[in-house]
Design a protein around this motif. Structure first.
Motif, PDB file in Angstrom:
ATOM      1  N   ALA A 105      49.016 -41.265 -23.258  1.00  0.00           N
ATOM      2  CA  ALA A 105      47.534 -40.993 -24.972  1.00  0.00           C
ATOM      3  C   ALA A 105      46.266 -40.892 -24.653  1.00  0.00           C
ATOM      4  CB  ALA A 105      48.540 -42.351 -26.193  1.00  0.00           C
ATOM      5  N   SER A 106      46.115 -40.013 -25.755  1.00  0.00           N
ATOM      6  CA  SER A 106      44.739 -40.479 -25.611  1.00  0.00           C
ATOM      7  C   SER A 106      44.454 -41.267 -27.694  1.00  0.00           C
ATOM      8  CB  SER A 106      43.828 -38.793 -26.178  1.00  0.00           C
ATOM      9  OG  SER A 106      43.447 -38.173 -24.294  1.00  0.00           O
ATOM     10  N   ILE A 107      43.308 -41.279 -27.257  1.00  0.00           N
ATOM     11  CA  ILE A 107      42.314 -42.734 -28.744  1.00  0.00           C
ATOM     12  C   ILE A 107      41.280 -42.561 -28.561  1.00  0.00           C
ATOM     13  CG2 ILE A 107      42.553 -44.759 -28.086  1.00  0.00           C
ATOM     14  CD1 ILE A 107      43.522 -45.938 -30.517  1.00  0.00           C
ATOM     15  N   ASN A 108      40.857 -40.803 -29.363  1.00  0.00           N
ATOM     16  CA  ASN A 108      39.117 -40.718 -30.030  1.00  0.00           C
ATOM     17  C   ASN A 108      38.692 -40.478 -28.995  1.00  0.00           C
ATOM     18  OD1 ASN A 108      39.612 -42.264 -32.827  1.00  0.00           O
ATOM     19  ND2 ASN A 108      38.679 -44.293 -31.209  1.00  0.00           N
ATOM     20  N   ASP A 109      38.161 -41.044 -27.849  1.00  0.00           N
ATOM     21  CA  ASP A 109      37.186 -40.571 -26.477  1.00  0.00           C
ATOM     22  C   ASP A 109      38.212 -41.350 -25.437  1.00  0.00           C
ATOM     23  OD1 ASP A 109      35.979 -38.511 -28.199  1.00  0.00           O
ATOM     24  OD2 ASP A 109      34.083 -39.779 -28.239  1.00  0.00           O
ATOM     25  N   TYR A 110      38.487 -41.902 -26.029  1.00  0.00           N
ATOM     26  CA  TYR A 110      39.616 -42.538 -24.310  1.00  0.00           C
ATOM     27  C   TYR A 110      40.911 -42.373 -23.988  1.00  0.00           C
ATOM     28  CZ  TYR A 110      35.941 -45.855 -24.639  1.00  0.00           C
ATOM     29  OH  TYR A 110      34.682 -47.016 -24.703  1.00  0.00           O
TER      30      TYR A 110
END
Length: 121
Positions: A25-30
């Protein structure tokens, strides 16, 4: 990247090779990555970012120059930015990594163990 619910165990089952991170998964820029580890990696650092390890199964030793950090299932450790480290898996380890998008697995050393981030099917 899908916006569906993802299962960590199913995602790890889809990973075939060791030391090949896959985006869960991705969250914001992570990116949240799943990875299977076995044996010793390479000494490296990430000069621009911290790196979080969460062990799902197995035992992972994060070798630092001044000590070893032993992680068992459900343990979390953050390697601070710029700190040289070398992960070593005792047997096969399943883990989750949390780090900024674009972070290279071999950090500042590169080499033949550098792996592109892969997507899960």
């Amino acid at each position: 990247m899908t916006d569906d619910v993802r299962n960590v165990h199913d995602a790890l089952s889809a990973v075939a090779e060791h030391w090949q991170p896959h985006r869960l998964a991705s969250i914001n820029d992570y990116d949240v990555k799943v990875v299977k580890l076995q044996g010793e990696f390479v000494w490296h650092s990430h000069p621009e970012t911290d790196e979080l390890f969460l062990v799902v199964s197995g035992q992972l030793v994060i070798q630092l120059r001044d000590r070893d950090v032993v992680l068992n299932p459900n343990d979390v450790f953050v390697v601070p930015r710029g700190v040289e480290h070398c992960p070593k898996a005792v047997g096969e380890v399943h883990a989750i990594l949390f780090e900024p998008q674009g972070t290279v697995n071999t950090g500042d050393v590169g080499g033949d163990r550098t792996a592109p981030l892969r997507e899960l099917d």
